[in-house]
Design a protein around this motif. Structure first.
Motif, short mmCIF file in Angstrom:
data_model
loop_
_atom_site.label_atom_id
_atom_site.label_comp_id
_atom_site.label_asym_id
_atom_site.label_seq_id
_atom_site.Cartn_x
_atom_site.Cartn_y
_atom_site.Cartn_z
N SER A 86 0.99 -1.53 0.27
CA SER A 86 0.50 -0.30 0.28
C SER A 86 0.99 1.38 0.13
O SER A 86 2.25 1.45 0.83
N LYS A 87 0.07 2.57 -0.20
CA LYS A 87 1.22 4.02 -0.47
C LYS A 87 0.73 4.58 0.72
O LYS A 87 -0.61 4.73 0.57
N LEU A 88 1.05 5.59 0.51
CA LEU A 88 0.23 6.12 1.65
C LEU A 88 1.64 7.77 1.74
O LEU A 88 2.33 7.60 2.76
N TYR A 89 2.28 8.72 0.96
CA TYR A 89 3.05 9.66 0.81
C TYR A 89 2.09 11.16 0.58
O TYR A 89 1.34 10.77 -0.57
N PHE A 90 3.67 11.26 0.54
CA PHE A 90 3.46 12.87 -0.79
C PHE A 90 4.57 13.33 -0.79
O PHE A 90 5.40 12.97 0.04
N TYR A 91 4.65 14.43 -1.56
CA TYR A 91 5.78 14.90 -2.57
C TYR A 91 5.30 16.34 -2.35
O TYR A 91 4.59 17.00 -3.06
N ASP A 92 6.60 16.96 -2.23
CA ASP A 92 6.79 18.10 -3.15
C ASP A 92 7.84 18.90 -3.80
O ASP A 92 9.02 18.80 -3.10
#
Lengths: 772, 262
Positions: free
Chosen positions: A286-292
């Motif tokens: 599963s995925k659970l992230y953010f980036y900027d």
């Protein structure tokens, strides 16, 4: 419109005529070490009230009288610069200021014109540089400008962990959030626990909650204007941090020394690494992230022309195995060309793009489909500032903004158990022109007044539906293209200061603002799937009239700033929904909407100490915010959800030594207004709740204390700096209610019970920051 | 789709947060009592049951207050009138009301000279193709659902409602569906009880109904009521004069299933 242009031109000439023929010096104020332009730095003729401050590109223009003039250039956190200049003709003077090593030396800058908060005509505004807020503790140790501004008076907090904020009783979608002039539609990551603003890439934030100047428009409650760092134009530098949840890295440096620079900054969270530990195959995939990613370059061609290009790209990604994924994000791009016609006339042309998209993918045995939604805009702006003399600055400009909304459409695969649904996109063009005059007619009076004129054009092609009072369809009109409807509005703005003495003043302001983009939210948290609509035949532009009156007082040689402001705001054409409204992929969506009015009023106290080892502020807001809709609550006024009677923030920072500094933040506010049941009944074996009035109850009061400590070891060498930040969020582990809900008791379904969910107890954090 | 997103968000919150839950006391007001009419007439038999109750305070130890003195009548468009007889606990019954196609039914409930009325037409049942049981694993936990497969009629809005009885217990509402996203397709509905606690060995009876839009809207509001909703409200009733509840006349079928691994 032509009539307006005539007024604008005549005003321009009248101000030009007043302007006497004196020498004008102009130029930029920059950071001596990095070449970074300083926004809001003050250039003053020593011993007089003749002063000006730099604009958002660091540019100033000042009229001087004698051939020998002593100038003082100052900026918060920098050493004061005193310089005598000899000029007989209009000339360019650039100034470079040196950063104060430590806040302890703050005393040195006492000569700075620090009573700007008293004498400036602008009211209801706050300005922060990222440097000033670095010691304020925040959850997970991530410095966050959106969390910091929620500690100011009149800015309602969005709730635990939320990036939403509510200005003077307005809605969360009534705040214009600009990043290098580009609209940021969704300022939240991970459903609001982080904001989209990576602190490394941010230089400065200007927030207006009242008396909003005429150059801004489009949202009725506030403007938050964020400037990105330009980049070091003297040497290559890097900066970054390693935290428990996220890490960041920034690189900056010259393209051509002293002429141009670049900045690139990135951030990524790694909460999903914990998922990898799971032994469930679906979970660990599963995925659970953010980036900027923030990037900016600028290049100075010559004394008169500078080009800036900047952009932001951020994305959140959630996914459950390969069965389900959900991602969303903003993108912005800004190209700006600064042109100096002459010392007095500064021009900037901006070409701006920004968008917000979300995608949902579902793929399992039964169905296979994607849902995609997008909102985007193109924006062309021309802004001019004419520095007539030290008493008159004229700002005027043009703005053409096209927004397009493609609502969620569903795209099914071949063998899928769902049908594709395509909802028509909608777009509108907002053409605006404004003029604003900053005027200091005498030593006791200063003002900024202006007018913004907007024409919102609802664009075809498309099918527009008519509804009766019950929201049932009664007709439709189709348009092939062209303009379906115009909404023409005049937006007067005024902010003035009556300066009683150099220590205190009375300020008043009024503004009317119109908003043509509306967000439809029926949940308590800000979901990326909340839909946007533009004004249409049925949806009229929202507007707000706000008047405010304030008293501003500085004590102890400007060491303490105090202010109290009272405001009243009336909001027209507000939007809510019918009960049980279907907001998803519904082409008859507008039939589900209700229109009403709102009002809010309040008193805001603010006491700030900006000097000495111990500094910080206390803010207290006493306020009310209400709505009235004919079809809701029997047509009676009811509390807006964000209505909070009391809202208190105490922010303090203490510099113990060159190595150790500490921060503490305490917040307390009345719980949100909320709808709870006032009874129950049984239906088909299930207990249902009986609701009597909208928002007739309150969540429990919220309070919390956060602490932080920063340790900067003695510098081992000149180039490399590092520091440790330690933080405790919610130190006394208060279980603030995030949700209160009601249910049947499991053992005895005849009985019902209330329960609360608290999100965060005490949360420790540690971050290692470096810089070289 | 909305449900998918809520599911995802709740999973997300469960994963990242150390959320803690606690029973609390909330001081709730007592609203003016409202009459509640639960009138679900079905084609299962000619015996029909209507329940008339009144709302009670939140902390009452009964779920609803029975109304004993209501005059409950259903008349049809052929001019026949059925007077319901009181059986206790708010239940009113009649023995000889078999629902017929193309007939309109009118409900009339008179309580102390207050009149509550509603109208409904018999809704046809859409036949199913197959019935089964499926196991789904979510975060290592097995969940069981009864599976209905059928062809949704094309170009016609259809609404479905399921109630479930587990191991001989009373029937309780399970879920309602519309064909907004799958009109005319081979559709699968997964049915469980409201807290998804079906287990191996359970014997369940699922009642399937095709309902009108009004009744679907009513139950759809109830099933999507969630603590994240900014403004919960009473679901819109098709009964006049401010009564809560609904009046529905449907062709109905019951399916008995044992939960077991196939």
């Amino acid at each position: 419109m032509p009539y307006f242009l005539v007024i604008l031109i005549s005003l321009f000439f009248s101000v030009s005529l007043i302007a006497q023929d004196k020498t004008t010096i102009s130029g930029y104020v920059r950071n001596a070490a990095s070449g970074e332009a300083l926004i809001g730095a003050v250039v003053q003729i020593k011993g007089t009230q003749n002063a000006t401050s730099t604009n958002s590109y660091g540019y100033y223009a000042l009229q001087i009288s004698g051939p020998n003039t002593e100038l003082i250039v100052s900026f918060m956190g920098y050493q004061l610069l005193e310089q005598t200049i000899r000029v007989s003709e209009n000339k360019r003077y650039n100034f470079e200021l040196i950063v104060l090593d430590n806040q302890l030396e703050e005393v040195v800058v006492s000569a700075k014109r620090q009573n700007d908060n008293v004498t400036n005509a602008q009211m209801g505004a706050f300005n922060f540089s990222m440097e000033e807020v670095k010691n304020i503790p925040v959850v997970f140790g991530e410095r966050d400008i959106l969390k910091t501004i929620q500690l100011l008076p009149g800015i309602g907090k969005g709730g635990e962990g939320s990036s939403n904020f509510y200005v003077r009783g307005g809605g969360a979608d009534q705040n214009l959030i600009l990043l290098d002039e580009a609209t940021v539609y969704n300022a939240a990551h991970l459903l609001g626990f982080f904001s989209t603003f990576n602190s490394d890439a941010i230089k400065d934030v200007e927030l207006y909650k009242g008396g909003i100047p005429a150059q801004y428009g489009g949202r009725i409650s506030s403007v938050m204007d964020i400037n990105m760092v330009d980049g070091n134009n003297k040497k290559i530098a890097a900066e970054g941090g390693l935290g428990l949840i996220a890490s960041r890295l920034k690189l900056e440096g010259p393209i051509v020394k002293d002429k141009g620079s670049f900045m690139v900054s990135g951030r990524r969270t790694y909460a999903d690494l914990f998922l990898k530990l799971s032994n469930d195959e679906t979970v660990n995939q599963s995925k659970l992230y953010f980036y900027d990613l923030n990037a900016k370059i600028n290049y100075r061609f010559n004394d008169k022309n500078t080009l800036y290009a900047s952009g932001y790209f951020g994305k959140d990604d959630l996914g459950y195995g390969d069965l389900f994924s959900f991602d969303w994000g903003n993108a912005t791009a800004t190209v700006r060309w600064n042109h100096i016609f002459n010392e007095k006339l500064f021009s900037n042309i901006s070409l701006i793009y920004s968008d917000f998209t979300y995608n949902v993918n579902v793929s399992n045995d039964e169905s296979d489909f994607t849902i995609a939604s997008k909102i985007e805009n193109f924006n062309l702006k021309e802004d001019l500032s004419y520095y007539a003399d030290n008493k008159n600055i004229l700002r005027f400009g043009l703005n053409i903004l096209r927004q397009k909304i493609s609502p969620a459409s569903l795209n099914a695969g071949g063998e899928s158990a769902v049908n594709s649904i395509d909802i028509e996109s909608r777009s509108g063009i907002e053409a605006a022109t404004y003029v604003s005059h900053e005027w200091k007619p005498s030593s006791w009076l200063s003002m900024i007044y202006g007018l913004r004129v907007t024409d919102f054009m609802v664009q075809g092609p498309g099918t527009f539906y008519d509804y009766d009072d019950d929201g049932d369809l009664i007709g439709e009109q189709s348009f092939d293209g062209g303009i379906v409807k115009h909404y023409f509005n005049l937006e007067p703005r005024l902010s003035l200061s009556v300066i009683l003495s150099q220590e205190h003043s009375i300020k008043a302001s009024y503004n009317r603002i119109v908003q043509n983009l509306h967000q439809l939210t029926n949940t308590t948290s800000s979901l990326p799937t909340d839909q946007y609509v533009v004004s249409s035949i049925n949806i009229k532009p929202q507007y707000a009239d706000q008047a405010a009156l304030g008293y501003f007082r500085n004590f102890n040689n400007n060491a303490y700033e105090f202010s109290v402001e009272a405001y009243y705001k009336y909001m027209g054409n507000q939007i809510d929904f019918r009960n049980g409204a279907d907001l998803q992929a519904n082409k008859y969506l507008e039939g589900e909407l209700l229109y009403g009015i709102g009002r809010s009023y309040g008193l805001e106290w603010y006491l700030r100490k900006s000097k000495g080892k111990l500094h910080g502020w206390i803010s207290y807001t006493l306020a009310r915010s209400e709505r009235q809709f004919e079809q809701i609550n029997g047509g009676d006024w009811y509390n807006a959800r964000q209505d909070r009677t009391h809202d208190i923030s105490v922010v303090s920072m203490y510099e113990l030594s060159k190595k150790w500094s500490f921060g503490a933040t305490f917040v307390y506010y009345t719980g949100n207004a909320i709808t709870f049941p006032s009874g129950k009944y049984q239906m088909d074996g299930r207990t249902l709740f009986y609701y009597t009035e909208r928002n007739g109850y309150r969540m429990p009061d919220y309070h919390r204390l956060d602490l932080s400590a920063t340790y900067e070891p003695r510098k081992e060498n000149k180039r490399f700096h590092s520091s440790w930040s330690f933080g405790f969020y919610n130190v006394y582990n208060r279980k603030n209610a995030y949700i209160i809900d009601f249910r049947e008791n499991k053992q005895n379904t005849n009985v019902t019970e209330a329960y609360k969910i608290a999100l965060f107890g005490i949360i420790p954090s540690v971050t290692w920051n470096f810089k070289f | 789709m909305r449900r998918c997103i809520y599911l995802l968000i709740s999973v997300f919150i469960a994963v990242i947060m150390v959320a803690c839950e606690e029973i609390i006391d909330v001081n709730l007001k007592v609203g003016d009592p409202k009459y509640v009419i639960d009138a679900d007439l079905t084609s299962l038999s000619s015996e029909q049951v209507i329940r008339v109750t009144q709302t009670v305070p939140f902390n009452a130890d009964i779920p609803s207050k029975p109304i004993e003195n209501a005059l409950v009548t259903v008349s049809d468009s052929r001019g026949r009138v059925f007077n319901f007889a009181y059986q206790g606990q708010g239940y009113y019954t009649v023995q000889n009301l078999a629902l017929r196609k193309n007939i309109t039914y009118n409900l009339s409930v008179n309580i102390d000279n207050e009149l509550f009325e509603a109208t409904s037409k018999l809704e046809d049942l859409v036949a199913i193709d197959s019935l089964g049981v499926i196991q789904e694993t979510i975060f290592n936990e097995p969940y069981y659902f009864v599976l209905f497969k059928f062809n949704d009629p094309m170009d016609h809005p259809n609404y479905y409602r399921y109630s479930i009885s587990v191991n001989g217990g009373p029937f309780r509402f399970s879920s309602a569906f519309s064909d907004k996203f799958n009109d005319g397709l081979l559709v699968t509905h997964q049915i469980a009880n409201s807290d998804n606690s079906l287990a191996i060995g359970d014997s369940v009876v699922v009642r399937r109904q095709c309902i009108s839009k009004e009744v679907y809207d009513y139950w759809n509001e109830i099933q999507f009521a969630n603590p994240g909703n900014a403004s919960p409200s009473n679901p819109k009733s098709n009964i006049s004069n401010g009564a809560f509840g609904y009046f529905s006349t449907t062709a109905t079928k019951e399916y008995g299933v044992r939960i077991q691994l196939l």
